[in-house]
Enzyme design. Structure first.
Site, mmCIF file in Angstrom:
data_model
loop_
_atom_site.group_PDB
_atom_site.id
_atom_site.type_symbol
_atom_site.label_atom_id
_atom_site.label_comp_id
_atom_site.label_asym_id
_atom_site.label_seq_id
_atom_site.Cartn_x
_atom_site.Cartn_y
_atom_site.Cartn_z
ATOM 1 N N GLY A 239 0.768 -1.229 -0.065
ATOM 2 C CA GLY A 239 -0.041 0.151 -0.240
ATOM 3 C C GLY A 239 0.704 1.271 -0.088
ATOM 4 O O GLY A 239 0.110 2.454 -0.376
ATOM 5 N N ARG A 276 3.059 -1.268 -5.954
ATOM 6 C CA ARG A 276 3.126 -0.054 -6.628
ATOM 7 C C ARG A 276 4.352 0.491 -6.569
ATOM 8 O O ARG A 276 5.021 1.113 -7.311
ATOM 9 C CB ARG A 276 2.013 0.749 -6.190
ATOM 10 N N ARG A 312 -6.683 3.331 -15.014
ATOM 11 C CA ARG A 312 -6.511 4.090 -13.968
ATOM 12 C C ARG A 312 -7.292 5.423 -13.882
ATOM 13 O O ARG A 312 -7.977 5.857 -13.019
ATOM 14 C CB ARG A 312 -4.869 4.111 -13.304
ATOM 15 N N CYS A 342 -15.098 3.910 -27.393
ATOM 16 C CA CYS A 342 -16.329 4.568 -27.475
ATOM 17 C C CYS A 342 -16.988 4.555 -26.038
ATOM 18 O O CYS A 342 -17.745 3.885 -25.769
ATOM 19 C CB CYS A 342 -17.397 3.675 -28.314
ATOM 20 N N GLU A 343 -16.213 5.286 -25.200
ATOM 21 C CA GLU A 343 -16.820 5.730 -24.039
ATOM 22 C C GLU A 343 -16.603 7.089 -23.534
ATOM 23 O O GLU A 343 -15.107 7.298 -23.932
ATOM 24 C CB GLU A 343 -16.006 4.833 -22.717
HETATM 25 C C1 PLP Z 1 -3.127 -5.121 -4.158
HETATM 26 C C2 PLP Z 1 -2.648 -5.668 -2.702
HETATM 27 C C3 PLP Z 1 -1.224 -5.538 -2.490
HETATM 28 C C4 PLP Z 1 -0.409 -4.253 -3.261
HETATM 29 O O1 PLP Z 1 -0.859 -3.096 -2.986
HETATM 30 P P1 PLP Z 1 0.301 -1.868 -3.485
HETATM 31 O O2 PLP Z 1 -0.644 -0.535 -3.107
HETATM 32 O O3 PLP Z 1 0.387 -2.148 -5.044
HETATM 33 O O4 PLP Z 1 1.275 -2.067 -2.454
HETATM 34 C C5 PLP Z 1 -0.651 -6.026 -1.151
HETATM 35 N N1 PLP Z 1 -1.583 -6.971 -0.588
HETATM 36 C C6 PLP Z 1 -3.031 -7.085 -0.930
HETATM 37 C C7 PLP Z 1 -3.585 -8.091 -0.160
HETATM 38 C C8 PLP Z 1 -3.373 -6.758 -2.166
HETATM 39 O O5 PLP Z 1 -4.553 -6.851 -2.543
#
Ligand code: PLP
Length: 416
Positions: A239, A276, A312, A342-343
């Site tokens: 995350g 990410r 995204r 086409c959106e």
């Molecule tokens: C998507 C996800 C991640 C990775 O999240 P990032 O924001 O890309 O680091 C980690 N653990 C779980 C369970 C996820 O669903």
């Protein structure tokens, strides 16, 4: 930090001009910088050098085999959310004992595949899933190693679609019920409790929610220790956010300070599931301008990449910078960069301040390495883009551009 820079007025990926690749493979294509991926992985893992830990790269961020193989060679494990991702991770050479399986809806055959493969643990998200694991493991004469994914009810202060650790989200087991479900799990046949897990969301740009979530997780872990459960792994999920525009996310070292502070010293192994932050800024999407279209309301720049290639912006209203591959002096305009799909939600950038561009010129959509190709589709019967990897002076196609035949692969006319 990334290795997409202008040399003179021309955009390069490491030591390769983007234009040279476009001339050879056509557009649109995803372009990844190997050195950026390696660097991000190393910075992340080094931030936790002082503690026993395992980095399980989140495969869904970018699941290309070349990316996975590179991370496997660096010693990474994988966080997977489907049988297909398990297949990819194993194919890339990621050791099964470094694989954790997350997700709210694991099917029987996926559980069986993971048990056969000998993965490290299942991050379990419901009591129904626990029963399924116990039933299937029994059937196979095996034992399922589990952590419960706890929902700590913490606001990650990110886009609602990528927030996963609030009580209204479908993910995890409410922290208030976790202890009693752990006690149930500990008594179940063919289940071995080995860890505790949480993952509160994606693209977090401050450390505080991580600290809050891990503090709650650790309170639970002390309860579990007191109950005599042998918790070996504390999985704090992924995350950590990246810079797309004006964000100022914590550095991996600051993130590490927050996590380690909340953990407060432990002999258990910490598991991380970054996606990410490893690959996001290690990739761009290269596209060519088809037309300029000016209306009374707007400047539209119509390009050959679209929402099927990069969803995204459409899905999360996400901002990604679009810049010309050749930098020259020109008028600045405000434009929507849109695709041929086409959106009306088919845009890569909206009300974007950027140089006026010419028909036929190349543009780079920056920060496209995560949730780019992996979320792409063939909508509007558009073959999926090619993927290219660069290291130093060399580039290789790591996924061919799809063909029209690929579009109809497996389809047949109905003879009924
Ligand atoms: C998507 C996800 C991640 C990775 O999240 P990032 O924001 O890309 O680091 C980690 N653990 C779980 C369970 C996820 O669903």
């Amino acid at each position: 930090m990334h290795y997409f820079n202008y040399q003179g007025n021309e955009l390069y990926c490491e030591d390769v001009p983007v234009e040279r690749i476009a001339a050879e493979v056509g557009t649109p294509f995803y372009l990844y910088s190997a050195s950026t991926i390696v660097r991000h992985y190393n910075v992340f893992t080094e931030a936790f050098a002082d503690v026993d830990h395992l980095v399980c790269y989140s495969v869904k961020a970018n699941s290309n085999l070349a990316v996975l193989k590179m991370l496997a060679d660096l010693g990474a494990g994988a966080d997977i959310v489907s049988g297909g991702e398990l297949f990819r991770a194993l194919r890339a050479g990621i050791s099964p004992d470094k694989i954790v399986f997350s997700g709210v809806g694991k099917r029987d055959e996926e559980i069986r595949f993971a048990l056969e493969s000998g993965i490290l643990m299942f991050n379990v998200e419901s009591t129904s899933e626990l029963s399924a694991l116990s039933r299937i493991a029994k059937d196979m004469g095996s034992t399922a190693p589990v952590a419960l994914r706890v929902n700590p009810d913490v606001d990650p202060e990110t886009h609602p679609y990528i927030s996963t650790g609030m009580k209204e989200n479908k993910f995890g087991i409410p922290v208030t019920e976790a202890l009693s479900i752990y006690l149930q799990a500990a008594k179940m046949d063919h289940i071995q409790v080995v860890g505790a897990d949480c993952h509160i969301g994606s693209q977090l740009t401050s450390s505080a929610p991580f600290g809050e979530a891990v503090t709650k997780l650790m309170e639970l872990v002390s309860d579990l220790d007191r109950e005599g459960m042998e918790i070996k792994y504390i999985d704090v999920g992924g995350g950590l956010g990246i810079i797309y525009g004006e964000e100022a996310p914590p550095l991996p070292s600051d993130y590490a300070d927050t996590i380690l502070d909340a953990v407060g010293g432990t002999d258990k192994t910490l598991i991380f599931e970054p996606g990410r932050v490893i690959v996001g800024n290690a990739g761009i999407l290269v596209t060519r301008v088809i037309y300029n279209k000016k209306t009374a309301e707007k400047n539209f720049i119509i390009v050959d990449a679209a929402m099927n290639d990069l969803i995204r912006p459409s899905l999360y209203d996400a901002y990604q910078e679009v810049r010309p591959v050749f930098r020259t002096e020109r008028e600045e305009i405000v434009a929507d960069v849109v695709g041929p799909v086409c959106e009306s939600t088919d845009y890569l950038a909206r009300d974007h301040s950027m140089p006026a561009v010419e028909e036929g010129e190349l543009l780079a959509v920056m920060s496209s390495g995560a949730y780019g190709f992996s979320m792409s589709s063939q909508y509007n019967s558009r073959p999926r883009a090619a993927e290219i990897m660069v290291r130093d002076k060399r580039f290789e196609v790591v996924r061919n551009r799809e063909t029209f035949d690929d579009l109809v692969k497996g389809e047949r006319v109905f003879n009924g």
